[in-house]
Design a protein around this motif. Structure first.
Motif, mmCIF file in Angstrom:
data_model
loop_
_atom_site.group_PDB
_atom_site.id
_atom_site.type_symbol
_atom_site.label_atom_id
_atom_site.label_comp_id
_atom_site.label_asym_id
_atom_site.label_seq_id
_atom_site.Cartn_x
_atom_site.Cartn_y
_atom_site.Cartn_z
ATOM 1 N N SER A 8 -8.164 2.122 -4.020
ATOM 2 C CA SER A 8 -7.532 3.383 -3.649
ATOM 3 C C SER A 8 -8.604 4.231 -2.974
ATOM 4 O O SER A 8 -9.791 4.061 -3.232
ATOM 5 C CB SER A 8 -6.953 4.090 -4.862
ATOM 6 O OG SER A 8 -7.992 4.596 -5.661
ATOM 7 N N GLU A 9 -8.154 5.106 -2.099
ATOM 8 C CA GLU A 9 -9.099 5.989 -1.428
ATOM 9 C C GLU A 9 -8.385 7.257 -1.016
ATOM 10 O O GLU A 9 -7.171 7.262 -0.813
ATOM 11 C CB GLU A 9 -9.709 5.324 -0.200
ATOM 12 C CG GLU A 9 -8.704 5.050 0.907
ATOM 13 C CD GLU A 9 -9.336 4.470 2.155
ATOM 14 O OE1 GLU A 9 -10.390 4.988 2.581
ATOM 15 O OE2 GLU A 9 -8.762 3.511 2.692
ATOM 16 N N ILE A 10 -9.153 8.322 -0.926
ATOM 17 C CA ILE A 10 -8.621 9.529 -0.327
ATOM 18 C C ILE A 10 -8.644 9.269 1.166
ATOM 19 O O ILE A 10 -9.706 9.146 1.777
ATOM 20 C CB ILE A 10 -9.435 10.766 -0.721
ATOM 21 C CG1 ILE A 10 -9.310 10.989 -2.227
ATOM 22 C CG2 ILE A 10 -8.965 11.986 0.077
ATOM 23 C CD1 ILE A 10 -10.204 12.074 -2.772
ATOM 24 N N LEU A 11 -7.481 9.136 1.732
ATOM 25 C CA LEU A 11 -7.330 8.769 3.130
ATOM 26 C C LEU A 11 -7.534 9.980 4.042
ATOM 27 O O LEU A 11 -8.123 9.866 5.116
ATOM 28 C CB LEU A 11 -5.921 8.200 3.331
ATOM 29 C CG LEU A 11 -5.578 7.547 4.635
ATOM 30 C CD1 LEU A 11 -6.465 6.329 4.873
ATOM 31 C CD2 LEU A 11 -4.112 7.125 4.620
ATOM 32 N N TYR A 12 -7.080 11.144 3.591
ATOM 33 C CA TYR A 12 -7.063 12.317 4.456
ATOM 34 C C TYR A 12 -7.154 13.593 3.621
ATOM 35 O O TYR A 12 -6.511 13.705 2.584
ATOM 36 C CB TYR A 12 -5.754 12.318 5.256
ATOM 37 C CG TYR A 12 -5.540 13.541 6.096
ATOM 38 C CD1 TYR A 12 -6.277 13.756 7.251
ATOM 39 C CD2 TYR A 12 -4.595 14.492 5.745
ATOM 40 C CE1 TYR A 12 -6.078 14.889 8.030
ATOM 41 C CE2 TYR A 12 -4.385 15.621 6.520
ATOM 42 C CZ TYR A 12 -5.129 15.814 7.654
ATOM 43 O OH TYR A 12 -4.942 16.926 8.422
ATOM 44 N N ARG A 13 -7.943 14.528 4.102
ATOM 45 C CA ARG A 13 -8.041 15.868 3.511
ATOM 46 C C ARG A 13 -7.453 16.851 4.521
ATOM 47 O O ARG A 13 -7.863 16.859 5.679
ATOM 48 C CB ARG A 13 -9.490 16.221 3.198
ATOM 49 C CG ARG A 13 -10.081 15.320 2.108
ATOM 50 C CD ARG A 13 -11.542 15.655 1.815
ATOM 51 N NE ARG A 13 -12.117 14.668 0.942
ATOM 52 C CZ ARG A 13 -12.060 14.703 -0.400
ATOM 53 N NH1 ARG A 13 -11.458 15.692 -1.004
ATOM 54 N NH2 ARG A 13 -12.618 13.743 -1.117
ATOM 55 N N THR B 159 0.867 -1.176 0.000
ATOM 56 C CA THR B 159 0.000 0.000 0.000
ATOM 57 C C THR B 159 0.901 1.222 0.000
ATOM 58 O O THR B 159 1.866 1.292 0.770
ATOM 59 C CB THR B 159 -0.909 0.039 1.239
ATOM 60 O OG1 THR B 159 -1.786 -1.095 1.206
ATOM 61 C CG2 THR B 159 -1.739 1.310 1.282
ATOM 62 N N VAL B 160 0.598 2.177 -0.857
ATOM 63 C CA VAL B 160 1.346 3.426 -0.941
ATOM 64 C C VAL B 160 0.449 4.542 -0.408
ATOM 65 O O VAL B 160 -0.695 4.684 -0.844
ATOM 66 C CB VAL B 160 1.774 3.725 -2.395
ATOM 67 C CG1 VAL B 160 2.463 5.076 -2.496
ATOM 68 C CG2 VAL B 160 2.682 2.613 -2.918
ATOM 69 N N ILE B 161 0.966 5.293 0.535
ATOM 70 C CA ILE B 161 0.289 6.487 1.040
ATOM 71 C C ILE B 161 1.075 7.665 0.499
ATOM 72 O O ILE B 161 2.284 7.784 0.755
ATOM 73 C CB ILE B 161 0.239 6.515 2.578
ATOM 74 C CG1 ILE B 161 -0.586 5.334 3.102
ATOM 75 C CG2 ILE B 161 -0.327 7.844 3.073
ATOM 76 C CD1 ILE B 161 -0.580 5.192 4.611
ATOM 77 N N ALA B 162 0.401 8.517 -0.281
ATOM 78 C CA ALA B 162 1.111 9.596 -0.968
ATOM 79 C C ALA B 162 0.258 10.842 -1.076
ATOM 80 O O ALA B 162 -0.963 10.773 -1.096
ATOM 81 C CB ALA B 162 1.513 9.122 -2.372
ATOM 82 N N GLY B 163 0.920 11.973 -1.188
ATOM 83 C CA GLY B 163 0.244 13.247 -1.301
ATOM 84 C C GLY B 163 -0.177 13.561 -2.721
ATOM 85 O O GLY B 163 0.508 13.219 -3.682
ATOM 86 N N ALA B 164 -1.329 14.221 -2.839
ATOM 87 C CA ALA B 164 -1.857 14.616 -4.146
ATOM 88 C C ALA B 164 -2.791 15.808 -3.953
ATOM 89 O O ALA B 164 -3.073 16.214 -2.827
ATOM 90 C CB ALA B 164 -2.616 13.446 -4.787
ATOM 91 N N ALA B 165 -3.266 16.326 -5.056
ATOM 92 C CA ALA B 165 -4.262 17.399 -5.030
ATOM 93 C C ALA B 165 -5.491 16.928 -5.786
ATOM 94 O O ALA B 165 -5.376 16.341 -6.869
ATOM 95 C CB ALA B 165 -3.707 18.669 -5.676
ATOM 96 N N VAL B 166 -6.663 17.165 -5.201
ATOM 97 C CA VAL B 166 -7.929 16.830 -5.843
ATOM 98 C C VAL B 166 -8.600 18.145 -6.227
ATOM 99 O O VAL B 166 -8.940 18.948 -5.365
ATOM 100 C CB VAL B 166 -8.843 16.004 -4.910
ATOM 101 C CG1 VAL B 166 -10.194 15.758 -5.554
ATOM 102 C CG2 VAL B 166 -8.167 14.695 -4.532
ATOM 103 N N LEU B 167 -8.760 18.351 -7.524
ATOM 104 C CA LEU B 167 -9.321 19.598 -8.042
ATOM 105 C C LEU B 167 -10.803 19.478 -8.335
ATOM 106 O O LEU B 167 -11.280 18.412 -8.718
ATOM 107 C CB LEU B 167 -8.634 19.970 -9.364
ATOM 108 C CG LEU B 167 -7.132 20.171 -9.341
ATOM 109 C CD1 LEU B 167 -6.612 20.342 -10.747
ATOM 110 C CD2 LEU B 167 -6.760 21.343 -8.482
ATOM 111 N N ASP B 168 -11.510 20.588 -8.167
ATOM 112 C CA ASP B 168 -12.872 20.706 -8.679
ATOM 113 C C ASP B 168 -13.095 22.174 -9.036
ATOM 114 O O ASP B 168 -12.166 22.987 -8.945
ATOM 115 C CB ASP B 168 -13.916 20.167 -7.701
ATOM 116 C CG ASP B 168 -13.991 20.938 -6.396
ATOM 117 O OD1 ASP B 168 -13.653 22.135 -6.365
ATOM 118 O OD2 ASP B 168 -14.426 20.336 -5.402
ATOM 119 N N GLY B 169 -14.293 22.523 -9.409
ATOM 120 C CA GLY B 169 -14.578 23.865 -9.894
ATOM 121 C C GLY B 169 -14.468 24.963 -8.856
ATOM 122 O O GLY B 169 -14.363 26.138 -9.207
ATOM 123 N N SER B 170 -14.455 24.607 -7.572
ATOM 124 C CA SER B 170 -14.410 25.648 -6.548
ATOM 125 C C SER B 170 -13.049 25.776 -5.868
ATOM 126 O O SER B 170 -12.834 26.686 -5.083
ATOM 127 C CB SER B 170 -15.486 25.385 -5.493
ATOM 128 O OG SER B 170 -15.222 24.169 -4.828
#
Length: 184
Positions: free
Chosen positions: A75-80, A50-61
């Motif tokens: 896969s899941e977004i583990l943390y915001r 399992t890889v835990i890694a940082g990313a950005a989730v974009l939307d219109g706002s």
């Protein structure tokens, strides 16, 4: 995609037989998209990593600065992120003026997340320096602190060293193990 493939190859090459989780730095995956997810899941197929890694989730706002957990099966977004850097990332006045953009702050959500059966305190970058995220998380009886950061823009400064010292101090104060991952 070439950058993702190089990163995947590096992760797979460095995963030992008894390695079940690898933590990568904040923002290392770039934008979290279905294509990036599919590429990683396919690459991890056939193993228990399992890889835990940082990313950005974009939307219109705007966007969320996140940690994702990726394995061959899911896969899941583990943390915001609860507390993005005010001004440069978190810009609440944009919403007040009707403008989109900036990172969202999830102040009261996900103080502890579960990955691999462990209750994790995720602290992304600036959160390692602020009292609220760490103390909020400690109220939920965590097992481990996972601190990630993105220090490429801090060249020639002591910012990453200060963040790491702060994370070590939180871990020692609460008697918890610490895993950290920073890029420079």
């Amino acid at each position: 995609m070439d950058r993702q493939r190089v990163l995947i190859a590096t992760v797979v090459a460095n995963a030992g037989d008894n390695t079940y989780v690898i933590v990568l730095p904040e923002s290392v995956l770039g934008f979290w998209t279905p294509t990036v997810e599919r590429l990683w899941r396919e690459a991890l197929r056939g193993g228990n990593l399992t890889v835990i890694a940082g990313a950005a989730v974009l939307d219109g706002s705007g966007y969320d600065n996140v940690l994702v957990a990726i394995s061959a099966n899911q896969s899941e977004i583990l943390y915001r992120e609860r507390m993005p850097v005010p001004g440069s990332m978190w810009q609440p006045w944009r919403a007040w003026t009707g403008d989109a953009g900036g990172a969202r702050a999830h102040f009261f959500t996900n103080p502890v997340v579960v990955a691999g059966g462990n209750r994790i305190v995720p602290l992304i970058c600036y959160e390692q320096l602020v009292v609220w995220p760490a103390l909020q998380s400690m109220l939920h009886s965590p097992d481990i602190i996972v601190a990630t950061g993105n220090g490429w823009w801090t060249s020639g400064t002591s910012i990453v060293a200060i963040q790491q010292a702060s994370s070590i101090a939180w871990a020692k104060l609460f008697g918890l193990p610490l895993v950290s991952a920073f890029n420079r």
